[in-house]
Design an enzyme around this catalytic site. Sequence first.
Site, mmCIF file in Angstrom:
data_model
loop_
_atom_site.group_PDB
_atom_site.id
_atom_site.type_symbol
_atom_site.label_atom_id
_atom_site.label_comp_id
_atom_site.label_asym_id
_atom_site.label_seq_id
_atom_site.Cartn_x
_atom_site.Cartn_y
_atom_site.Cartn_z
ATOM 1 N N GLU A 172 0.728 5.567 -12.260
ATOM 2 C CA GLU A 172 -0.214 5.032 -11.261
ATOM 3 C C GLU A 172 -0.749 6.089 -10.300
ATOM 4 O OE1 GLU A 172 1.781 1.534 -9.677
ATOM 5 O OE2 GLU A 172 2.052 0.706 -11.678
ATOM 6 N N ASN A 213 0.660 6.812 -17.147
ATOM 7 C CA ASN A 213 0.705 5.358 -17.321
ATOM 8 C C ASN A 213 0.070 4.690 -16.106
ATOM 9 O OD1 ASN A 213 1.966 3.093 -18.861
ATOM 10 N ND2 ASN A 213 3.244 2.828 -17.031
ATOM 11 N N HIS A 249 -1.436 -5.385 -17.435
ATOM 12 C CA HIS A 249 -1.090 -6.583 -16.661
ATOM 13 C C HIS A 249 -2.395 -7.365 -16.498
ATOM 14 C CE1 HIS A 249 2.977 -5.369 -15.774
ATOM 15 N NE2 HIS A 249 2.559 -4.191 -15.357
ATOM 16 N N GLU A 278 3.068 -2.482 -20.583
ATOM 17 C CA GLU A 278 3.679 -3.474 -19.670
ATOM 18 C C GLU A 278 2.944 -4.806 -19.772
ATOM 19 O OE1 GLU A 278 4.060 -2.014 -15.634
ATOM 20 O OE2 GLU A 278 4.630 -0.010 -16.294
ATOM 21 N N ASP A 280 1.449 -8.313 -19.823
ATOM 22 C CA ASP A 280 1.601 -9.742 -19.528
ATOM 23 C C ASP A 280 0.211 -10.299 -19.226
ATOM 24 O OD1 ASP A 280 1.452 -8.675 -16.853
ATOM 25 O OD2 ASP A 280 3.592 -9.002 -16.511
HETATM 26 O O1 9MR Z 1 9.211 -5.165 -13.078
HETATM 27 C C1 9MR Z 1 9.382 -4.421 -11.907
HETATM 28 C C2 9MR Z 1 9.885 -5.331 -10.800
HETATM 29 O O2 9MR Z 1 11.159 -5.840 -11.106
HETATM 30 C C3 9MR Z 1 9.912 -4.573 -9.494
HETATM 31 O O3 9MR Z 1 10.281 -5.435 -8.461
HETATM 32 C C4 9MR Z 1 8.530 -3.974 -9.252
HETATM 33 C C5 9MR Z 1 8.440 -3.209 -7.959
HETATM 34 O O4 9MR Z 1 7.161 -2.698 -7.795
HETATM 35 O O5 9MR Z 1 8.218 -3.116 -10.310
HETATM 36 C C6 9MR Z 1 8.077 -3.800 -11.483
HETATM 37 O O6 9MR Z 1 7.567 -2.972 -12.494
HETATM 38 C C7 9MR Z 1 6.328 -2.320 -12.246
HETATM 39 C C8 9MR Z 1 6.335 -1.077 -13.053
HETATM 40 O O7 9MR Z 1 7.431 -0.283 -12.730
HETATM 41 C C9 9MR Z 1 5.051 -0.282 -12.874
HETATM 42 N N1 9MR Z 1 3.891 -1.110 -13.112
HETATM 43 C C10 9MR Z 1 3.845 -2.356 -12.407
HETATM 44 C C11 9MR Z 1 5.120 -3.157 -12.669
HETATM 45 C C12 9MR Z 1 5.041 -4.503 -11.979
HETATM 46 O O8 9MR Z 1 5.037 -4.343 -10.596
#
Ligand code: 9MR
Length: 358
Positions: A172, A213, A249, A278, A280
Site C-alpha cells: 500500500e 501489493n 477488496h 486478498e 473479497d
Molecule cells: O485481515 C486483517 C485484519 O485482521 C486486521 O485487523 C487489519 C488491520 O488493518 O488488516 C487486515 O488485513 C489487511 C491487509 O493486511 C492489507 N490489506 C488490507 C487488509 C484488510 O484491512
Amino acid sequence: MPSTSRTSRIPRARLGLAGALAALLVAAGAVGGPAAQAGEQHRPKTLADLAQRHGRYFGSATDNPELTDTAYTTILGREFDMITPGNGMKWYATEPQQGVFDFSAGDEIVDLARANRQKVRAHTLVWHSQLPGWLTSREWTADELRAVLKNHIQTEVRHYRGKVYAWDVVNEAFNEDGTYRETVFYKTLGPGYIADSLRWAHEADPRAKLYLNDYNVEAVGPKSDAYYALAKELKAQGVPLHGFGLQAHLALQYGYPTTLEENLRRFSRLGLDTALTEVDVRMLLPATEEKLAQQADWYRDLTKACLAVRRCVGVTLWDYTDKYSWIPAFFPGQGAALPWDEQLTPKPAYHAIRKALK
Ligand code: 9MR
C-alpha cells in the site's frame, strides 16, 4: 508458475495415466480394500485441485485465533494449496520491541501449511499500518530508520527463508491519485525505500518471489498506473521485483473493475507475475439472493481474468468464510463478502469459482 509439493503437481498426463491404471487395478480387485475404493478416487475436487490443472494456486488468508476452530481448519486444509497469515507476520507482531523478534504467530501458520502440504504467501514487511508503538512514537533520522528497516526485513525474511513462496515486501505504497503515500518510510527515506526494501529482502531469501501489493489497483487507473511506472523503472534498474499483488477488496456497490484482465496483462508484459492476493466481494447487508448471484458472477469473472493471463499465478481469498471476515468490523452495515457463509456453508460464489476453474 509456483511449484508445490502436492502430488497433483505431477504433470497431468502422467497423473492421468497413473490414475487410470490405479482405477483399473482397484476395479480388478488387485489393490486397495473398500476404504481405498471409497476414498481418494471419489474425493470431490477441491479449489486447489481445479486451480492446479491450470498451473495456478487457490489460497486463503487465515489468522491465529481461528485455528482452534476445527470445522474451519478442516476446510482450510482441504480446499486450498496456499495460505497467508492475515496478521501474524506484520511488524507489530514480529518485532514488538525494537530488536526483539517474535515469530510464534507466523510460525504457527507456516507449520500448519506444511502439515497440509500448502505453500505460504508471506505478508507483509513494510507497511504504514499495524506498526509497533516503538516505531511510530518517535522521530527517526534517515540513517536510523534505514538501519531499523533493513534489520526488520532481513531478520524476518531470513527466519522464513526457504519456507515461504512469496513476500509482500511493500504494501500500500500509493495514494488513490497515484502519488506516494506519506508514510514514515517515504517521509524519512524518500521513494528509494521501496527499491532498498526489495534488495534487502532478496539478499535474505534469494528464492522468494518479491511483490508490491495494494488495493484499488484492479482496474487501469491512476493508482495502478503509478505501480506500472514504478515496476517498469525498478525492472529497468535490475531491482529484484517479481510480482504485483492486486488485493481485490471489491464491493458490489462500486462496480466491477472491468479492465482487470487488461491490467494484469500489462504487468505480465513487464516480466512480472501477478496475483489476486486478498479477494473479497462485500455488499450492503442484508445479503439477498440477487446480490449473492451478482457476487458469484464477480468471483467467476475475477477467477477467469486470472486464468486468462499467463503470469497471473493464483488467487487468495481474504479468509474464505464470512465467519472470519474483516469487513463487518471495518465497514459497518456491509459484509457477506466471502464464498463460504458464517456457518461454513458454500455460497453461490463458491460454485461459481469451481465452474470458472473447470
Ligand atoms: O485481515 C486483517 C485484519 O485482521 C486486521 O485487523 C487489519 C488491520 O488493518 O488488516 C487486515 O488485513 C489487511 C491487509 O493486511 C492489507 N490489506 C488490507 C487488509 C484488510 O484491512
